[in-house]
Design a protein around this motif. Structure first.
Motif, mmCIF file in Angstrom:
data_model
loop_
_atom_site.group_PDB
_atom_site.id
_atom_site.type_symbol
_atom_site.label_atom_id
_atom_site.label_comp_id
_atom_site.label_asym_id
_atom_site.label_seq_id
_atom_site.Cartn_x
_atom_site.Cartn_y
_atom_site.Cartn_z
ATOM 1 N N SER A 194 -5.718 11.421 1.904
ATOM 2 C CA SER A 194 -6.541 10.561 2.766
ATOM 3 C C SER A 194 -7.717 10.006 1.973
ATOM 4 O O SER A 194 -8.277 10.722 1.157
ATOM 5 C CB SER A 194 -7.043 11.400 3.946
ATOM 6 N N PRO A 195 -8.108 8.746 2.158
ATOM 7 C CA PRO A 195 -7.613 7.843 3.186
ATOM 8 C C PRO A 195 -6.266 7.226 2.838
ATOM 9 O O PRO A 195 -5.557 6.760 3.708
ATOM 10 C CB PRO A 195 -8.691 6.765 3.270
ATOM 11 N N ARG A 196 -5.885 7.207 1.569
ATOM 12 C CA ARG A 196 -4.567 6.729 1.149
ATOM 13 C C ARG A 196 -4.335 7.250 -0.258
ATOM 14 O O ARG A 196 -5.283 7.501 -1.005
ATOM 15 C CB ARG A 196 -4.459 5.203 1.212
ATOM 16 N N ALA A 229 -6.462 6.510 -3.875
ATOM 17 C CA ALA A 229 -7.810 6.007 -3.573
ATOM 18 C C ALA A 229 -8.687 6.131 -4.822
ATOM 19 O O ALA A 229 -8.695 7.160 -5.484
ATOM 20 C CB ALA A 229 -8.422 6.781 -2.411
ATOM 21 N N ALA A 247 -0.483 -2.805 0.977
ATOM 22 C CA ALA A 247 -0.172 -1.378 1.006
ATOM 23 C C ALA A 247 1.328 -1.207 0.820
ATOM 24 O O ALA A 247 2.123 -1.798 1.553
ATOM 25 C CB ALA A 247 -0.616 -0.758 2.319
ATOM 26 N N ASP A 289 4.104 3.922 0.792
ATOM 27 C CA ASP A 289 3.342 5.175 0.899
ATOM 28 C C ASP A 289 1.867 4.951 1.150
ATOM 29 O O ASP A 289 1.105 5.914 1.278
ATOM 30 C CB ASP A 289 3.522 6.000 -0.381
ATOM 31 N N GLY A 290 1.446 3.693 1.226
ATOM 32 C CA GLY A 290 0.041 3.404 1.475
ATOM 33 C C GLY A 290 -0.787 3.129 0.242
ATOM 34 O O GLY A 290 -1.994 2.887 0.346
ATOM 35 N N TYR A 291 -0.187 3.165 -0.932
ATOM 36 C CA TYR A 291 -0.930 2.818 -2.145
ATOM 37 C C TYR A 291 -1.422 1.377 -2.035
ATOM 38 O O TYR A 291 -0.655 0.495 -1.624
ATOM 39 C CB TYR A 291 -0.049 2.936 -3.403
#
Length: 122
Positions: free
Chosen positions: A65-67, A70, A111, A114-116
């Motif tokens: 988190s948050p991604r 980061a 994003a 996986d949110g990278y």
């Protein structure tokens, strides 16, 4: 004294290796390299190799988190950043920063599965 010459390999640890590899192939046009270590997909990028790989033991990518990533800036070059952006939008990929023109050309951030946060410029 030995020195380091610069980045030589970048890999993202992902939750679903085949889904991430397919995303980078189909949405960004990357081509798989003919050889990769077990648990990884390496792309034929230059001048720095780029890959997606299974997480190292003990890492839960989804729990970061948050991604994931980061604080790290990952930029990929494109011959047409706007066209890449438009394709990602058409495929409902989350855009984190809308396209802007700057010193590195047209630039935007999305994003990945996986949110990278990945920035494309060109």
């Amino acid at each position: 004294m030995a020195t380091v010459t610069g980045p030589d390999f970048v890999a993202l640890q992902v939750t679903d290796l085949e889904a991430s590899a397919t995303f980078y192939e189909e949405r960004l046009g990357l081509t798989r390299a003919p050889v990769a270590p077990p648990g990884a997909v390496v792309f034929a990028t230059s001048p720095v190799a780029f890959a997606v790989r299974e997480p190292l033991p003990g890492l839960d990518v989804a729990a970061v988190s948050p991604r994931p990533g980061a604080g790290v800036a990952l930029w990929l070059a494109s011959d047409d950043a706007q066209a890449v952006h438009d394709d990602l939008v058409a495929h409902e990929v989350e855009i984190l920063q809308q396209p802007v023109d700057g010193p590195f050309g047209r630039t935007f951030t999305f994003a990945d599965p996986d949110g990278y946060a990945v920035t494309v410029h060109g």
